[in-house]
Design an enzyme around this catalytic site. Structure first.
Site, PDB file in Angstrom:
ATOM      1  N   ASP A   1       0.836  -1.197   0.000  1.00 56.20           N
ATOM      2  CA  ASP A   1       0.000   0.000   0.000  1.00 56.20           C
ATOM      3  C   ASP A   1       0.871   1.248   0.000  1.00 56.20           C
ATOM      4  OD1 ASP A   1       0.802  -0.475   2.760  1.00 56.20           O
ATOM      5  OD2 ASP A   1      -0.631   1.087   3.328  1.00 56.20           O
TER       6      ASP A   1
ATOM      7  N   GLU B   1       0.097  -1.061   5.651  1.00 60.49           N
ATOM      8  CA  GLU B   1       1.160  -0.690   6.586  1.00 60.49           C
ATOM      9  C   GLU B   1       1.153   0.804   6.863  1.00 60.49           C
ATOM     10  OE1 GLU B   1       5.280   0.683   7.724  1.00 60.49           O
ATOM     11  OE2 GLU B   1       4.017   1.239   6.024  1.00 60.49           O
TER      12      GLU B   1
END
Length: 415
Positions: free
Chosen positions: A80, A175
């Site tokens: 991400d 994350e």
């Protein structure tokens, strides 16, 4: 190097921005696009036990090619990108043989990446840089890490003469919003220890990080016609402003370094009736971290007392949630895993930069879940914004470090 460039670009052009306001995992559906691409790519290069679970956590195995017993190690990155700056329609630019001068990222908007401001650029004169076009972030955090891990595994598969033990790789969603390790199955991963490839410049090796918390503070107000508002109107936006003013002025990200903690206001939205302030709290020292959280509560209590009679109920509602803790406590008992990474860099002629992370990685939470997990450089700079860039040579060095760690871990005698 072209192979690394092509692989990296194929990742960054896919928008994988996460969303802290979502309660799903992954937090955005678009993260599945890259996740599914990675699963197919891992199978194509020859990794085994490739899996993806319902939350988009990816795992795969490179089997050992030695007969003696070797610790199982892992390499982890996240796919991400931060919601702090848009990751949609990323248009990477390749700067070959960088000349050490200003780089015009966007002519139309006159956006310039300059070594006069970003002095680290001068370290990479003569190298190949990948930059943004000035309208998005790049996504080297942490698609550079993914590129490096996949490339290193492919290299080991294609060069079986390099001896290594069993290696597991893991790629995670979310994350950037502090949830990357929340659903990570440490038992399934089955490693003695692992490394996140999620640092910045070449040589970074980190096993200390911030203790971290997030705060959402809601301010209430009362809207009254401004012409008749005296003694009646309560403007929640102004209360929020006064609250921010109560925080220590010198303890912000732009004014701190090293082991110094901070408060960071990152979102503020509101109206007269209601304003929501979001900030993060960071400190390496656990006692100072606790005091920072207590200060938020103390300021909220002060405002509630001040407006108790006029408003009739709490006017400030502070919600504080811990996000992750300093991994140092979990890594020090197995410090040899840091020593192996340090030796790998030294053998490759890379000067280790051992310093605390002014942030966090999946490894912080994973270390507390029983998987000690120091952090290694991925090579990028200026993460989370339009000035982000990564030298291709730095990505290659990260690949080399991963391979060397695999080699050193497979040595039968202690290092």
């Amino acid at each position: 190097m072209q192979h690394i460039i092509d692989r990296f670009i194929s990742y960054v052009i896919i928008d994988t921005e996460s969303d802290s306001n979502s309660d799903t995992t992954p937090s955005t559906k678009k993260q599945w696009v890259l996740a599914e691409k990675l699963v197919e790519e891992l199978k194509t290069i020859g990794l085994q036990e490739v899996s993806i679970d319902k939350n988009a956590y990816i795992m795969a195995t490179l089997p050992s090619n030695v007969s003696h017993e070797v610790p199982t190690i892992g390499f982890i990155s996240h796919f991400d990108t931060t919601p702090d700056f848009t990751g949609a329609n990323v248009k990477p630019q390749i700067i070959s043989n960088y000349d050490g001068k200003d780089i015009l990222l966007n002519k139309e908007q006159n956006i310039i990446l300059s070594p006069n401001y970003f002095k680290d650029l001068l370290q990479y004169k003569g190298q190949t840089l990948i930059t943004t076009d000035g309208t998005t972030l790049l996504g080297a955090d942490d698609k550079a890490g993914i590129t490096e891990i996949v490339t290193a595994m492919e290299f080991l598969i294609n060069n079986p003469e390099i001896k290594h033990g069993k290696i597991r790789i893991g790629f995670t969603p979310d994350e950037e919003i502090g949830r990357g390790a929340h659903h990570f199955d440490v038992e399934k991963f089955g490693c003695d220890w692992a490394y996140t490839i999620d640092g910045s410049q070449v040589g970074e090796l980190e096993y200390e990080n911030f203790n971290a918390a997030g705060a959402k503070i809601t301010f209430k107000g009362k809207s009254v016609h401004p012409g008749y508002a005296k003694g009646k109107m309560i403007n929640s936006m102004l209360i929020a402003n006064d609250f921010i003013s109560e925080l220590p002025r010198g303890e912000t990200p732009q004014k701190t370094k090293g082991y110094e903690g901070f408060f960071h206001v990152h979102h503020l939205t509101g109206s007269i009736e209601e304003t929501v302030l979001e900030l993060i709290i960071r400190d390496h020292n656990k006692k100072k971290f606790i005091k920072r959280k207590e200060l938020i509560a103390k300021i909220a209590k002060k405002f509630n007392k001040k407006f108790a009679k006029q408003f009739g109920e709490d006017i400030v509602i502070a919600e504080i949630k811990d996000q992750y803790y300093n991994m140092k406590e979990m890594v020090l008992p197995v410090k040899h895993i840091v020593d192996i990474a340090e030796q790998a860099m030294l053998e490759l002629g890379i000067k280790p930069i051992i310093k605390p992370i002014r942030g966090g990685t999946d490894g912080c939470q994973l270390s507390y879940k029983g998987l000690p997990c120091p952090n290694i450089f991925a090579g990028g700079h200026n993460f989370h914004g339009k000035y982000e860039y990564v030298p291709v040579e730095s990505m290659q060095k990260a690949v080399d470090v991963i391979v060397k760690i695999a080699e050193l871990t497979a040595i039968s005698k202690p290092i």
